[in-house]
Design an enzyme around this catalytic site. Structure first.
Site, PDB file in Angstrom:
ATOM      1  N   GLY A 191       0.818  -1.217   0.000  1.00 17.46           N
ATOM      2  CA  GLY A 191       0.000   0.000   0.000  1.00 17.46           C
ATOM      3  C   GLY A 191       0.851   1.266   0.000  1.00 17.46           C
TER       4      GLY A 191
ATOM      5  N   PHE B 121      -0.161  -2.405   8.731  1.00 13.55           N
ATOM      6  CA  PHE B 121      -0.768  -1.334   7.929  1.00 13.55           C
ATOM      7  C   PHE B 121      -2.109  -1.754   7.344  1.00 13.55           C
ATOM      8  CE2 PHE B 121       3.819  -0.417   7.387  1.00 13.55           C
ATOM      9  CZ  PHE B 121       3.845   0.930   7.688  1.00 13.55           C
TER      10      PHE B 121
ATOM     11  N   LYS C 179      -9.342   2.459   4.255  1.00 12.90           N
ATOM     12  CA  LYS C 179      -9.095   3.814   4.755  1.00 12.90           C
ATOM     13  C   LYS C 179      -9.966   4.921   4.161  1.00 12.90           C
ATOM     14  CE  LYS C 179      -5.218   4.500   1.554  1.00 12.90           C
ATOM     15  NZ  LYS C 179      -5.777   5.374   0.530  1.00 12.90           N
TER      16      LYS C 179
ATOM     17  N   SER D 128      -4.280   6.683  13.639  1.00 11.86           N
ATOM     18  CA  SER D 128      -4.568   7.941  12.957  1.00 11.86           C
ATOM     19  C   SER D 128      -4.930   9.013  13.984  1.00 11.86           C
ATOM     20  CB  SER D 128      -5.743   7.699  12.013  1.00 11.86           C
ATOM     21  OG  SER D 128      -6.338   8.917  11.653  1.00 11.86           O
TER      22      SER D 128
ATOM     23  N   TYR E 289     -14.675   4.369  10.195  1.00  9.75           N
ATOM     24  CA  TYR E 289     -13.226   4.219  10.006  1.00  9.75           C
ATOM     25  C   TYR E 289     -12.492   4.656  11.282  1.00  9.75           C
ATOM     26  CZ  TYR E 289      -8.562   5.869   8.766  1.00  9.75           C
ATOM     27  OH  TYR E 289      -7.216   6.124   8.771  1.00  9.75           O
TER      28      TYR E 289
ATOM     29  N   LYS F  39     -10.090   2.544  14.240  1.00  6.77           N
ATOM     30  CA  LYS F  39      -8.746   2.903  14.722  1.00  6.77           C
ATOM     31  C   LYS F  39      -8.744   2.957  16.255  1.00  6.77           C
ATOM     32  CE  LYS F  39      -6.613   3.027  10.846  1.00  6.77           C
ATOM     33  NZ  LYS F  39      -5.673   1.982  10.496  1.00  6.77           N
TER      34      LYS F  39
ATOM     35  N   PHE G 103      -0.885  11.930  11.121  1.00  7.03           N
ATOM     36  CA  PHE G 103      -1.678  13.091  10.738  1.00  7.03           C
ATOM     37  C   PHE G 103      -1.936  12.942   9.223  1.00  7.03           C
ATOM     38  CE2 PHE G 103      -2.575  15.515  14.543  1.00  7.03           C
ATOM     39  CZ  PHE G 103      -2.007  14.642  15.457  1.00  7.03           C
TER      40      PHE G 103
ATOM     41  N   ASN H 297      -8.834  12.196  -0.455  1.00  9.14           N
ATOM     42  CA  ASN H 297      -7.927  13.070   0.269  1.00  9.14           C
ATOM     43  C   ASN H 297      -7.528  14.268  -0.593  1.00  9.14           C
ATOM     44  OD1 ASN H 297      -6.893  10.073   1.533  1.00  9.14           O
ATOM     45  ND2 ASN H 297      -7.509  11.712   2.900  1.00  9.14           N
ATOM     46  N   LEU H 298      -7.216  15.340   0.085  1.00 10.75           N
ATOM     47  CA  LEU H 298      -7.011  16.618  -0.595  1.00 10.75           C
ATOM     48  C   LEU H 298      -5.928  16.587  -1.685  1.00 10.75           C
ATOM     49  CD1 LEU H 298      -7.604  19.644  -0.800  1.00 10.75           C
ATOM     50  CD2 LEU H 298      -5.978  20.013   1.061  1.00 10.75           C
TER      51      LEU H 298
ATOM     52  N   PHE I  76     -13.800  22.567   0.774  1.00  8.81           N
ATOM     53  CA  PHE I  76     -14.995  22.346   1.600  1.00  8.81           C
ATOM     54  C   PHE I  76     -15.082  23.350   2.755  1.00  8.81           C
ATOM     55  CE2 PHE I  76     -14.382  17.728   0.136  1.00  8.81           C
ATOM     56  CZ  PHE I  76     -15.273  17.883  -0.922  1.00  8.81           C
TER      57      PHE I  76
ATOM     58  N   ASP J  17     -15.965  16.912   9.102  1.00 10.33           N
ATOM     59  CA  ASP J  17     -14.633  17.533   9.099  1.00 10.33           C
ATOM     60  C   ASP J  17     -14.347  18.240  10.423  1.00 10.33           C
ATOM     61  OD1 ASP J  17     -13.079  17.005   6.901  1.00 10.33           O
ATOM     62  OD2 ASP J  17     -13.927  18.596   5.662  1.00 10.33           O
TER      63      ASP J  17
HETATM   64  C1  UD1 Z   1      -9.177  11.939   6.813  1.00  8.96           C
HETATM   65  C2  UD1 Z   1      -9.571  11.328   8.106  1.00  8.96           C
HETATM   66  C3  UD1 Z   1      -8.368  10.730   8.780  1.00  8.96           C
HETATM   67  C4  UD1 Z   1      -7.724   9.738   7.872  1.00  8.96           C
HETATM   68  C5  UD1 Z   1      -7.323  10.435   6.598  1.00  8.96           C
HETATM   69  C6  UD1 Z   1      -6.699   9.430   5.631  1.00  8.96           C
HETATM   70  C7  UD1 Z   1     -11.462  12.345   9.220  1.00  8.96           C
HETATM   71  C8  UD1 Z   1     -11.936  13.409  10.150  1.00  8.96           C
HETATM   72  N1  UD1 Z   1     -10.175  12.336   8.974  1.00  8.96           N
HETATM   73  O1  UD1 Z   1      -8.392  13.063   7.104  1.00  8.96           O
HETATM   74  O2  UD1 Z   1      -8.757  10.076   9.928  1.00  8.96           O
HETATM   75  O3  UD1 Z   1      -6.617   9.163   8.503  1.00  8.96           O
HETATM   76  O4  UD1 Z   1      -8.482  11.020   5.995  1.00  8.96           O
HETATM   77  O5  UD1 Z   1      -7.530   8.982   4.672  1.00  8.96           O
HETATM   78  O6  UD1 Z   1     -12.229  11.583   8.745  1.00  8.96           O
HETATM   79  N2  UD1 Z   1     -10.687  18.906   1.320  1.00  8.96           N
HETATM   80  C9  UD1 Z   1     -11.250  19.822   0.447  1.00  8.96           C
HETATM   81  N3  UD1 Z   1     -11.603  19.397  -0.793  1.00  8.96           N
HETATM   82  C10 UD1 Z   1     -11.445  18.092  -1.203  1.00  8.96           C
HETATM   83  C11 UD1 Z   1     -10.867  17.171  -0.306  1.00  8.96           C
HETATM   84  C12 UD1 Z   1     -10.515  17.606   0.956  1.00  8.96           C
HETATM   85  O7  UD1 Z   1     -11.422  20.983   0.777  1.00  8.96           O
HETATM   86  O8  UD1 Z   1     -11.824  17.784  -2.339  1.00  8.96           O
HETATM   87  C13 UD1 Z   1     -10.302  19.347   2.664  1.00  8.96           C
HETATM   88  C14 UD1 Z   1     -11.052  18.636   3.760  1.00  8.96           C
HETATM   89  O9  UD1 Z   1     -12.250  19.283   4.037  1.00  8.96           O
HETATM   90  C15 UD1 Z   1     -10.038  18.736   4.893  1.00  8.96           C
HETATM   91  C16 UD1 Z   1      -8.682  18.746   4.211  1.00  8.96           C
HETATM   92  O10 UD1 Z   1      -8.950  19.040   2.847  1.00  8.96           O
HETATM   93  O11 UD1 Z   1     -10.212  19.954   5.568  1.00  8.96           O
HETATM   94  C17 UD1 Z   1      -7.965  17.402   4.281  1.00  8.96           C
HETATM   95  O12 UD1 Z   1      -8.890  16.397   3.888  1.00  8.96           O
HETATM   96  P1  UD1 Z   1      -8.462  14.874   3.665  1.00  8.96           P
HETATM   97  O13 UD1 Z   1      -7.260  14.825   2.809  1.00  8.96           O
HETATM   98  O14 UD1 Z   1      -9.668  14.133   3.221  1.00  8.96           O
HETATM   99  O15 UD1 Z   1      -7.992  14.387   5.099  1.00  8.96           O
HETATM  100  P2  UD1 Z   1      -8.730  14.473   6.527  1.00  8.96           P
HETATM  101  O16 UD1 Z   1     -10.164  14.643   6.383  1.00  8.96           O
HETATM  102  O17 UD1 Z   1      -7.979  15.468   7.336  1.00  8.96           O
END
Ligand code: UD1
Length: 332
Positions: A13, A84, A88, A128, A153, A157, A177, A198-199, A217, A295
């Site tokens: 992974g 691992f 997720k 996490s 999820y 954890k 993190f 994920n972002l 978001f 969030d």
């Molecule tokens: C999430 C999980 C965390 C997990 C991690 C790995 C929660 C609260 N957190 O982290 O436990 O270990 O994923 O998969 O569930 N964002 C945007 N636009 C997008 C995508 C994301 O604005 O299209 C923002 C989100 O709102 C957030 C930030 O980017 O504020 C990070 O998001 P993301 O990468 O999904 O991670 P987490 O939500 O922090």
């Protein structure tokens, strides 16, 4: 000198493959077990290219007791396990909670049972920062209580950490993190079948044209620019934390502890998008959208415990994480 065998579940992974490279480079013999349900053989090939050697891997399912027994019989010198293997995707876990309970908790239960049977006494667990929910104090330290999980999820954890605490083996839970980036060769990365949630992977998809646009978001949070704040840790630094934890657990008689793995600095979503554009010299099309359910407004780590006890410090730059993330996306 004979190398120490370390079983790496989910070693094909995203984070697992980076850890395998660092373990190998630190003189360990990583043994990968993966059922490729949400990873790819491409990462095994990438690992082998990076280390310029073959890597040991077994295609077994960690939730299957018979298969795990067979694995521990074949690999009879395992001294520690880094676990691992897990699903997720936070959003999917809300839709299909049972899938997450069965796989994430089921695999740990089987693993703990098998480790006991084969007298393997050391486990490092992929946890996490989600275990903290929305923390009251920032930066959040390991002493913060587990709050109500935001998703199934997150629940898995928390439950896994509790299960490990109750067991009588040595354990270190690493609370990640937000992992980002890729190895400098960009030969390994996230190959999961999940559509990225994920972002940074989403930003990369916009950059590559796989998506037309993305949303930030919410921009009405009580943060520096109104967007959510997270602690983005380079996956190579994160992988190295596993080596530090492994060295420590193998040198400890009795240990049960947890460490935050983050940079210790908050970065807003807007800052991530702006930095990506600047570093990679590419325009990202985005709109401000509504808040995403579940969030947390702001979370970043107090990493002083692992700094002090394991002498682990993040050294990679956020810029290199964004650069390698983009190259990985193009290489995929
Ligand atoms: C999430 C999980 C965390 C997990 C991690 C790995 C929660 C609260 N957190 O982290 O436990 O270990 O994923 O998969 O569930 N964002 C945007 N636009 C997008 C995508 C994301 O604005 O299209 C923002 C989100 O709102 C957030 C930030 O980017 O504020 C990070 O998001 P993301 O990468 O999904 O991670 P987490 O939500 O922090």
């Amino acid at each position: 000198m004979k190398k120490i065998d370390v079983l790496v579940t989910g070693g094909a992974g995203y984070i697992g493959s980076h850890a395998v490279v660092e373990l190998y480079n630190s003189g360990y013999r990583p043994i990968i077990v993966d059922n490729f349900s949400n990873s790819s053989i491409k990462n095994i090939e990438g690992i082998e290219q990076i280390i310029n050697n073959k890597v040991v891997f077994h295609e077994f399912d960690c939730t299957d007791e018979d298969q795990m027994n067979e694995l521990f019989k074949i690999e009879s010198n395992i001294e520690a396990v880094i676990h691992f293997a897990a699903f997720k995707a936070v959003e999917e876990s809300v839709r299909e909670p049972k899938k997450y309970y069965c796989n994430n908790i089921g695999s740990l239960e089987v693993l703990l049972k098998t480790m006991k049977r084969y007298k393997v006494n050391n486990i490092i667990f992929s946890s996490s920062c989600t275990v903290y929910g929305s923390p009251d104090i920032l930066p959040v330290s390991e002493l913060a209580p587990f709050k109500k999980a935001e998703s199934p999820y997150g629940e898995t954890k928390q439950l896994c950490e509790k299960l490990i605490d109750k067991s009588d083996i040595n354990s270190i839970s690493l609370r990640y993190f937000n992992p980002v980036g890729s190895h400098e060769t960009c030969l390994i990365g996230d190959c999961s079948a999940d559509k990225p949630n994920n972002l940074v992977p989403i930003i990369c998809e916009v950059a590559s044209g796989k998506r037309d646009s993305m949303q930030i978001f919410g921009n009405d949070y009580n943060t520096i620019d109104g967007t959510c704040v997270r602690d983005y840790i380079h996956v190579v630094d994160l992988a190295k934390a596993h080596v530090a934890a492994l060295n420590h657990i193998l040198n400890s008689k009795k240990i049960k502890t947890a460490y935050n793995i983050g940079v210790g600095k908050g970065v807003s979503v807007q800052e991530v998008v702006d930095s990506f554009e600047q570093i990679n010299d590419i325009k990202i099309s985005y709109k401000i959208g509504p808040r995403r359910a579940g969030d947390v407004e702001e979370i970043y780590s107090d990493n002083s415990k692992i700094n002090k006890e394991l002498k682990w410090f993040p050294i990679m730059s956020f810029g290199s994480a964004l650069k390698t993330a983009w190259i990985w996306e193009k290489n995929k």
